[in-house]
Design an enzyme around this catalytic site. Structure first.
Site, short mmCIF file in Angstrom:
data_model
loop_
_atom_site.label_atom_id
_atom_site.label_comp_id
_atom_site.label_asym_id
_atom_site.label_seq_id
_atom_site.Cartn_x
_atom_site.Cartn_y
_atom_site.Cartn_z
N ASP A 57 0.83 -1.21 0.00
CA ASP A 57 0.00 0.00 0.00
C ASP A 57 0.86 1.26 0.00
OD1 ASP A 57 -2.72 -0.70 -0.21
OD2 ASP A 57 -2.61 -1.61 1.77
N CYS A 115 6.58 -5.69 6.03
CA CYS A 115 5.74 -6.87 5.83
C CYS A 115 5.09 -6.87 4.46
CB CYS A 115 4.70 -6.99 6.93
SG CYS A 115 3.52 -5.64 6.92
C1 PEP Z 1 0.82 -3.90 2.56
O1 PEP Z 1 0.02 -3.04 2.22
O2 PEP Z 1 2.04 -3.88 2.24
C2 PEP Z 1 0.39 -5.04 3.38
C3 PEP Z 1 1.24 -5.89 3.87
O3 PEP Z 1 -0.96 -5.19 3.57
P1 PEP Z 1 -1.96 -5.83 2.46
O4 PEP Z 1 -1.14 -6.36 1.34
O5 PEP Z 1 -2.75 -6.88 3.16
O6 PEP Z 1 -2.78 -4.62 2.11
MG MG Z 2 -1.94 -2.95 3.16
#
Ligand code: PEP
Ligand code: MG
Length: 537
Positions: free
Chosen positions: A451, A498
């Site tokens: 994101d 992450c």
């Molecule tokens: C991100 O946005 O990097 C993340 C780990 O969350 P998701 O991919 O679940 O939006």
């Molecule tokens: Mg995310």
């Protein structure tokens, strides 16, 4: 033999039967036919097959969801036997000398419209059923697959697109590879493929005739081969063998430390979507779980999961991880993860819309239920909580107030609660820029680069058309990561990544130099990243 190219999502070789998953869009073309009687016979045969399918669905539903819910399949069978409907199809075929697909599709449209215009609500609702039965017959006439069940043998799933709610319901032991037309490298199907360590491609237009044929997915080259010739198949069996050997080699890294040649250490944790992923976390020797996407629990349910259901799921994860850290992210519904029972309005800009922590802060009953389940589970292991889509210090203070009151409520009820670290995801430019202030409020930062990149570059992560503009190594994103890491360290908290970028082997050395404390990656990426860390000076 046919060959198609697609965008690589996860490497690996899969060889097996192709299963066209989900309803394909039937392209019905009006064609002239010579023999109307033969065409009517073709229609009648397809109709009989549809009725047979509906009978099987009724039997299955009877066992799985009870008689009242199964009844719809009987109603559909009866509708297909309706005289007016069948006379209309026969009539169109014989008077216009046209193909059965066309005659059925036109009849379906006409009857659906008639029902839709009726006053009575019950009959109005039958409009959708007419469309449904027509689609079933037309799909059979077009030679395609209709049902969405993936069957009993391992298959290569070829689909138009896969919604997160569909993939979570699939029997994972039967999946050899994913190939879709839609989706992007950061879509949740892509993430699921990486979690499972199976090859995946996107951007591939499928053809109905592939169903049931042998296919090869080459996740390294971005190729789907349909009905391969013998020499190609043999070469791929060899390639797969070598690939499996390489994977075995990586397994020799199991139990080894994540340490560079000069002695710098980093934590390597795993990202998971549901408790079923735990086996691959353990198999790949993750040091903990850096991101448990808890919203999958909500996607799998027909209604809000109860506190008890959530508690059992979280408890299972922390207990299985036996004292290793498990960071559970609170609900991140909205945007591409829609759940009917949340009754969210359709938005023009869902990625910039009502999602994640914004829902939690405005619907505190949902948030408090999840927090109660999390704090209860914290007594059974090493559980940490992190909050997604943060943009301000104010939000974090509100969250902390709610979490404090939930904790106090539980303690007052005599429920034991463990020591819980509480951190936030840095996935908006606002949070990255405010990370010096935010760092004083929380125990850790986990950078959600999926994101963060989307919002920094103003590139929709779901839009495959923008892949050419998407620079995963954009200096703006890398600067943000360095800034967040430095601001965390200034006040003595830790920072990790992450998002998918954490597994990018070209950046492992950069991340080590930046001083990041943790990388949380799909389970299948743990050992390759460990190797990259150990190869770094
Ligand atoms: C991100 O946005 O990097 C993340 C780990 O969350 P998701 O991919 O679940 O939006
Ligand atoms: Mg995310």
């Amino acid at each position: 033999m046919e060959e198609r190219s697609g965008k690589k999502i996860f490497g690996g070789i899969a060889i097996g039967k192709i299963k066209l998953y989900g309803k394909a869009e039937n392209k019905v073309v009006r064609t002239k036919i010579e023999d109307a009687d033969a065409e009517i016979k073709r229609y009648e045969e397809a109709k009989a097959k549809a009725i047979e399918q509906l009978g099987q669905l009724y039997e299955k539903a009877l066992v799985e969801v009870g008689e009242a819910n199964a009844e719809i399949f009987n109603v559909h069978s009866m509708m297909l036997e309706d005289d007016d409907y069948n006379e209309s199809v026969h009539n169109i075929i014989s008077t216009q000398n046209v193909n059965a697909e066309y005659a059925a599709a036109v009849t379906g449209d006409n009857f659906a419209e008639v029902f839709a215009n009726m006053e009575d609500e019950y009959f109005k609702a039958r409009s959708a059923d007419v469309k449904d039965i027509t689609e079933r017959v037309v799909t059979i006439l077009c030679g395609g697959a209709e049902d969405s069940d993936i069957g009993d043998e391992p298959v290569i799933i070829v689909a138009e697109d896969l919604a997160p709610s569909e993939t979570v319901q699939m029997d994972k032991s039967k999946l050899l590879a994913f190939v879709t037309r839609l989706g992007s490298a950061n879509s949740h199907t892509a993430i699921l493929a990486r979690t499972m360590g199976i090859p995946a491609l996107i951007g591939v237009d499928r053809e109905e005739s592939w169903n049931g044929k042998i296919g090869i997915v080459d996740g390294y080259e971005g190729k789907l081969i349909i009905d391969p010739e013998m020499p190609v198949l043999e070469a791929y069996f060899k390639k797969k063998e070598a690939d499996d050997e390489q994977k075995q080699l990586l397994l020799t890294l199991k139990g080894k430390e994540n340490v560079t040649k000069s002695g710098q250490k980093i934590n390597l944790y795993a990202n998971i979507g549901n408790p079923g992923d735990l086996a691959s976390v353990i198999e790949n020797d993750a040091g903990g779980i850096g991101l448990f996407r808890s919203e999958f629990l909500y996607l799998e349910s027909e209604d809000y999961p109860t506190e008890e259901e959530q508690f059992q799921a979280y408890r299972k994860v922390v207990e299985t991880m036996g004292g290793k850290k498990v960071i559970i992210r609170t609900l991140d519904i909205g945007a591409d993860k829609q759940v009917d029972y949340f009754k969210l309005d359709k938005e023009d800009n869902p990625a910039l819309g009502y999602r994640a922590i914004r829902i939690c802060l405005t619907r505190p009953e949902i948030f408090r239920t999840q927090l109660r389940a999390l704090f209860r589970a914290s007594a059974y292991g090493n559980l940490a909580i992190m909050y997604p889509m943060i943009i301000s210090v104010d939000e974090v203070r509100k969250i902390k107030e709610i979490s404090k009151s939930v904790k106090e409520e539980l303690l007052a009820e005599g429920v034991s609660v463990g020591e819980v670290e509480e951190g936030i995801m840095i996935e908006t430019p606002a949070a990255a820029l405010m990370s010096d202030e935010l760092a004083k409020e929380v125990d850790f930062f986990s950078i959600g680069t999926n994101d963060l990149t989307q919002y920094t570059l103003a590139i929709d992560r779901q839009n495959a058309k923008l892949d050419a503009f998407y620079d995963a190594h954009h200096p703006a994103v890398l600067r943000f990561i360095q800034m967040v890491c430095d601001n965390a360290h200034k006040v003595g908290i830790w920072a990790g990544i992450c998002g998918e970028l954490g597994a990018d082997l070209e950046l492992t050395e950069t991340f080590l130099k930046m001083g990041l404390d943790e990388l949380s990656v799909s389970p299948g990426c743990i050992l390759p990243v460990r190797k990259a860390v150990r190869d770094t000076q």
